[in-house]
Motif scaffolding. Structure first.
Motif, mmCIF file in Angstrom:
data_model
loop_
_atom_site.group_PDB
_atom_site.id
_atom_site.type_symbol
_atom_site.label_atom_id
_atom_site.label_comp_id
_atom_site.label_asym_id
_atom_site.label_seq_id
_atom_site.Cartn_x
_atom_site.Cartn_y
_atom_site.Cartn_z
ATOM 1 N N UNK A 75 -17.426 51.999 12.929
ATOM 2 C CA UNK A 75 -16.729 50.771 13.182
ATOM 3 C C UNK A 75 -15.980 50.701 14.678
ATOM 4 N N UNK A 76 -16.069 51.948 15.082
ATOM 5 C CA UNK A 76 -15.364 52.067 15.828
ATOM 6 C C UNK A 76 -15.709 52.631 17.292
ATOM 7 N N UNK A 77 -16.706 52.774 16.993
ATOM 8 C CA UNK A 77 -17.345 53.111 17.852
ATOM 9 C C UNK A 77 -17.941 51.531 18.073
ATOM 10 N N UNK A 78 -19.001 51.089 17.190
ATOM 11 C CA UNK A 78 -19.338 49.359 17.463
ATOM 12 C C UNK A 78 -17.960 48.571 18.457
ATOM 13 N N UNK A 79 -16.873 48.840 17.981
ATOM 14 C CA UNK A 79 -15.575 48.166 19.069
ATOM 15 C C UNK A 79 -15.662 48.326 20.225
ATOM 16 N N UNK A 80 -15.935 49.894 20.851
ATOM 17 C CA UNK A 80 -15.769 50.156 22.566
ATOM 18 C C UNK A 80 -16.860 50.226 22.472
ATOM 19 N N UNK A 81 -18.075 50.185 21.946
ATOM 20 C CA UNK A 81 -19.323 49.650 22.667
ATOM 21 C C UNK A 81 -19.754 47.908 23.757
ATOM 22 N N UNK A 82 -19.575 47.618 22.027
ATOM 23 C CA UNK A 82 -20.032 45.740 21.813
ATOM 24 C C UNK A 82 -18.297 45.056 21.966
ATOM 25 N N UNK A 83 -17.450 45.000 21.300
ATOM 26 C CA UNK A 83 -16.500 44.347 21.859
ATOM 27 C C UNK A 83 -16.116 44.299 23.120
ATOM 28 N N UNK A 84 -15.752 46.026 23.391
ATOM 29 C CA UNK A 84 -15.355 45.960 24.838
ATOM 30 C C UNK A 84 -16.159 45.797 25.757
ATOM 31 N N UNK A 85 -17.591 46.496 25.383
ATOM 32 C CA UNK A 85 -18.313 46.653 26.274
ATOM 33 C C UNK A 85 -17.963 47.536 26.967
ATOM 34 N N UNK A 86 -17.449 48.148 26.347
ATOM 35 C CA UNK A 86 -17.927 49.871 27.169
ATOM 36 C C UNK A 86 -19.642 50.580 27.300
ATOM 37 N N UNK A 87 -19.711 51.567 28.217
ATOM 38 C CA UNK A 87 -20.962 52.013 27.955
ATOM 39 C C UNK A 87 -20.785 53.135 26.825
ATOM 40 N N UNK A 88 -22.403 53.824 26.827
ATOM 41 C CA UNK A 88 -22.346 55.560 26.540
ATOM 42 C C UNK A 88 -21.424 56.338 26.647
#
Length: 50
Positions: A10-23
């Motif tokens: 969930x936290x990884x999806x929040x950072x990558x998808x919701x906030x649009x941060x890169x890898x």
């Protein structure tokens, strides 16, 4: 025992998808949070030094 995979996914999806941060930024933030969480507290350090 609790399955922390759900929380980390969930936290990884929040950072990558919701906030649009890169890898790189997502992994960096996750590593920093884990290291801060696992660092000894000042009371534990002072108890060891006494």
């Amino acid at each position: 025992m609790f399955d922390f995979r759900l929380v980390t996914q969930w936290f990884d999806a929040l950072l990558r998808d919701t906030l649009g941060l890169g890898d790189f930024l997502s992994i960096l933030i996750e590593c920093v949070l884990v290291s801060v969480r696992s660092a000894p507290t000042s009371s534990a350090v002072s108890a060891r030094c006494a």
